[in-house]
Design a protein around this motif. Structure first.
Motif, PDB file in Angstrom:
ATOM      1  N   THR A 312       0.847  -1.188   0.000  1.00  0.00           N
ATOM      2  CA  THR A 312       0.000   0.000   0.000  1.00  0.00           C
ATOM      3  C   THR A 312       0.885   1.242   0.000  1.00  0.00           C
ATOM      4  O   THR A 312       1.676   1.462   0.920  1.00  0.00           O
ATOM      5  N   ARG A 314       1.226   5.416  -0.267  1.00  0.00           N
ATOM      6  CA  ARG A 314       0.448   6.613   0.048  1.00  0.00           C
ATOM      7  C   ARG A 314       0.608   7.655  -1.049  1.00  0.00           C
ATOM      8  O   ARG A 314       1.121   8.760  -0.849  1.00  0.00           O
ATOM      9  N   SER A 315       0.242   7.280  -2.244  1.00  0.00           N
ATOM     10  CA  SER A 315       0.304   8.169  -3.413  1.00  0.00           C
ATOM     11  C   SER A 315      -0.659   7.654  -4.459  1.00  0.00           C
ATOM     12  O   SER A 315      -0.839   6.439  -4.605  1.00  0.00           O
ATOM     13  N   ALA A 316      -1.260   8.590  -5.191  1.00  0.00           N
ATOM     14  CA  ALA A 316      -2.170   8.203  -6.275  1.00  0.00           C
ATOM     15  C   ALA A 316      -1.544   8.395  -7.646  1.00  0.00           C
ATOM     16  O   ALA A 316      -2.231   8.328  -8.664  1.00  0.00           O
ATOM     17  N   GLU A 319       0.557   4.388 -12.157  1.00  0.00           N
ATOM     18  CA  GLU A 319      -0.264   3.747 -13.181  1.00  0.00           C
ATOM     19  C   GLU A 319       0.436   2.477 -13.635  1.00  0.00           C
ATOM     20  O   GLU A 319       1.631   2.271 -13.376  1.00  0.00           O
ATOM     21  N   PRO A 341      -2.798  -1.531 -10.765  1.00  0.00           N
ATOM     22  CA  PRO A 341      -2.860  -0.816  -9.483  1.00  0.00           C
ATOM     23  C   PRO A 341      -4.313  -0.554  -9.063  1.00  0.00           C
ATOM     24  O   PRO A 341      -5.168  -0.257  -9.902  1.00  0.00           O
ATOM     25  N   GLN A 342      -4.554  -0.646  -7.782  1.00  0.00           N
ATOM     26  CA  GLN A 342      -5.879  -0.387  -7.237  1.00  0.00           C
ATOM     27  C   GLN A 342      -5.819   0.887  -6.392  1.00  0.00           C
ATOM     28  O   GLN A 342      -5.035   0.978  -5.452  1.00  0.00           O
ATOM     29  N   LYS A 343      -6.661   1.878  -6.744  1.00  0.00           N
ATOM     30  CA  LYS A 343      -6.584   3.173  -6.086  1.00  0.00           C
ATOM     31  C   LYS A 343      -7.816   3.439  -5.247  1.00  0.00           C
ATOM     32  O   LYS A 343      -8.935   3.137  -5.661  1.00  0.00           O
ATOM     33  N   THR A 347      -4.491   6.568  -2.067  1.00  0.00           N
ATOM     34  CA  THR A 347      -3.452   5.546  -1.973  1.00  0.00           C
ATOM     35  C   THR A 347      -3.550   4.607  -3.160  1.00  0.00           C
ATOM     36  O   THR A 347      -4.558   4.575  -3.879  1.00  0.00           O
ATOM     37  N   THR A 348      -2.490   3.851  -3.368  1.00  0.00           N
ATOM     38  CA  THR A 348      -2.444   2.858  -4.443  1.00  0.00           C
ATOM     39  C   THR A 348      -1.993   1.534  -3.840  1.00  0.00           C
ATOM     40  O   THR A 348      -0.981   1.485  -3.129  1.00  0.00           O
TER      41      THR A 348
END
Length: 639
Positions: A312, A314-316, A319, A341-343, A347-348
């Motif tokens: 996990t 802590r950034s979106a 890709e 990636p799952q956002k 978070t990602t």
């Protein structure tokens, strides 16, 4: 405004052109300050120029190392080749080469940042002596750049992006003195990227962030700067392409008066391509250091939490197709390409292809999903094939017979107390301290010449009344050329063609005994050799380096002091000691011997002064007991 891009290889050259560069700078296989880049053969240089000209771009070739006398013939033939293949300009550090080009070729010359052009007086000298453009020192502020711009109509080039040297370029001897790899000869081993201790601090004490100064563009354009330069002949084609494209767009936006000069996505990609931290540089701040790590880590994404293979972040920003790398403290622990990636909630969540130890990591984006497409685009550009034949041309230097000269001793001192300790042994004193009038009167009373030492670095050359002055730059020469001038070893006298003509030069401390002898056999003017003292390894504008002792990982101890102008100086851990070789140097025709005792105890000053005046070899052990000594480059030289 010209956007000037680096090319250390054919692929990087194509990247610069595809990115929209107005001009590209590159080096051949010799005489370039990036010896460890692939660089270009003679034929490849011709091809590169042909390809650039077909796209209305220019090519500047770096001939920006210091050159020894025995290499001048090879340099002459190389310059003849560059002239014949329509090189748009050559970039030069060595003022002997400048004299050669001015006398024999019509090719335009740009003064390298290694030449140390950082004042209005430097710029005026450069213009008067045939330089078409001055590449300014990276330590200048915007106000100082503007003063240089207003002082002369010479072309002005300013670094806008890329690596910052810790030391003023062309003045760094750290790599050279410690390991024999000279930055002035294109072989810097980057000691500034090593770990050190200083007092209670430890870390990468000399490691700068990279320059990222896009916000300076409007001011640079307003003052009439001719070109902005991207550093990076040792960097990847993707970096060259992205930096070129980004700054080309930024210049166009600035010209239109737009406020946003760079988009968030452009900045993101630049930060991924190469990033050891960024700073707007001395153009806009004195905060240029990044001491946590010295290598490129890409774009920091903050922290990641690992549970098994689930990560996990802590950034979106991530890709699919992006690459990430994990660190724990200074240790790199692996990385992978992001897939699916799952956002959620900024978070990602990604899956790792391997199991990481449970816990928290620092995570960096080290590859962008667009990089493979950039690489495909660049690979589709054809680099032409050419043939180039270098002519073997005669280049003869006049031989002079210097004979043995009357031995003179010159002492560098920084206080009246030190002056009193050496005065009875001195023919000359180079005074680098307060109360110059007091020093002058003492010297006059003893019939000893007193020479005022100029500050090491002078963006503004100070006024002085002294009749004899030691200069460290061509700008200081320019301001005081009606006086008796002595050139310090920071003037980098490497060959017998050096200009300007001074009353006396100090030989470069990077020359070996054979190279000194060769230079002496062709040079008519007065020459001094430094024979004792701590050689200055670096001078820096960094205001955050404390005075004290810098200690490297091998335990070597380097004194650090700050001068009255605010610059910090890092000195060698050992004293140069050439008493054993002075008889040999006498036979070369050396006029004078320099003994640097600045900042040293008076007892040592008296001991050294007496030993060198009497040439007493028995004093060697007594001097060595007070600190380590070295013959420096006298026996080994630099490649």
């Amino acid at each position: 405004m010209e956007v000037l891009s680096p090319a250390g290889s054919k692929d990087a050259f194509k990247a610069a052109l595809e990115g929209g560069a107005d001009a590209v700078y590159l080096g051949g296989k010799t005489f370039g300050a990036r010896k460890f880049a692939p660089n270009f053969s003679d034929a490849e240089l011709k091809c590169a120029i042909k390809l650039a000209h077909s796209r209305n771009a220019k090519v500047y070739v770096t001939v920006n190392t210091l050159v020894k006398d025995r290499e001048l013939g090879q340099a002459f033939s190389y310059l003849d080749l560059l002239n014949s293949i329509e090189t748009d300009a050559v970039i030069v550090q060595d003022r002997g080469l400048l004299r050669m080009i001015r006398d024999s070729f019509k090719i335009p010359v740009h003064g390298s940042t290694q030449m140390g052009i950082h004042s209005p007086d430097d710029a005026r000298w450069a213009k008067e002596n045939g330089l078409e453009r001055a590449i300014l020192s990276r330590e200048l502020s915007l106000d100082e750049v503007e003063r240089v711009r207003k002082a002369s109509d010479i072309g002005i080039e300013v670094f806008i992006h890329g690596a910052l040297c810790y030391c003023f370029s062309g003045q760094c001897l750290f790599s050279s003195i410690l390991g024999g790899r000279s930055g002035n000869r294109g072989m810097c081993a980057q000691p500034c990227r090593k770990r050190y201790a200083l007092g209670r601090e430890q870390g990468y004490m000399l490691s700068t962030a990279d320059l990222f100064s896009v916000q300076a563009l409007p001011r640079l354009m307003e003052m009439g700067v001719d070109a902005i330069k991207i550093e990076g002949r040792l960097r990847s084609p993707a970096y060259v392409y992205l930096a070129t494209r980004t700054y080309k767009s930024a210049v166009e936006r600035a010209a239109r008066g737009e406020e946003e000069l760079i988009t968030p996505r452009e900045r993101e990609m630049l930060e991924v391509a190469f990033n050891r931290g960024f700073s707007p540089g001395y153009l806009m701040t004195n905060d240029v250091m990044q001491r946590d790590y010295a290598e490129s880590r890409g774009l920091s994404l903050g922290k990641a939490t690992v549970r098994g293979k689930e990560v996990t972040i802590r950034s979106a920003l991530l890709e699919a197709g992006d690459g990430i790398t994990f660190y724990r403290g200074a240790e790199k622990v692996g990385g992978f390409e992001v897939k699916d990636p799952q956002k959620a909630n900024g978070t990602t969540v990604v899956k790792s292809p391997f199991r990481l130890e449970i816990g928290e990591y620092s995570v960096y984006k080290t590859k962008d999903r667009e990089f493979p497409g950039i690489e495909r685009t660049l690979s589709s550009v054809e680099f032409p094939t050419c043939q180039a034949q270098r002519r073997s041309l005669p280049f003869d230097l006049p031989r002079v017979s210097r004979g043995r000269r009357r031995e003179e001793l010159s002492f560098y001192v920084s206080s009246l107390k030190t002056l009193d300790a050496v005065l009875r042994y001195a023919d000359r004193v180079y005074y680098d301290g307060p109360e110059f009038e007091g020093a002058l009167s003492r010297c006059d009373a003893s019939k000893v010449e007193c020479v005022l030492m100029m500050p090491r670095v002078t963006p503004e050359v100070p006024e002085a009344e002294a009749s004899s002055i030691m200069v460290n730059s061509v700008g200081q020469y320019q301001n005081y050329k009606d006086r008796r001038l002595y050139g310090s070893y920071f003037m980098n006298l490497f060959n017998s063609l050096a200009m300007p003509d001074l009353y006396q030069y100090t030989l470069s401390v990077e020359l070996s005994r054979e190279e000194m002898r060769e230079l002496c056999s062709h040079y008519r003017g007065r020459l001094e050799a430094l024979v004792f003292g701590r050689i200055e390894l670096m001078v820096t504008r960094d205001p955050s380096l404390n005075e004290g002792t810098l200690i490297d990982e091998r335990g070597k101890r380097f004194p650090v002091s700050r001068d009255r102008c605010g610059y910090a100086h890092i000195m060698n851990s050992s004293d140069l000691f050439l008493l054993d070789f002075m008889e040999e140097m006498d036979s070369m025709g050396i006029d004078s011997y320099g003994i640097d005792l600045r900042g040293r105890p008076t007892e040592l000053c008296s001991l050294v002064a007496k030993a060198f005046r009497e040439r007493d070899p028995r004093a060697k052990d007594r001097i060595r007991r007070r600190g380590s000594i070295t013959a420096g480059h006298y026996l080994r030289g630099v490649e």
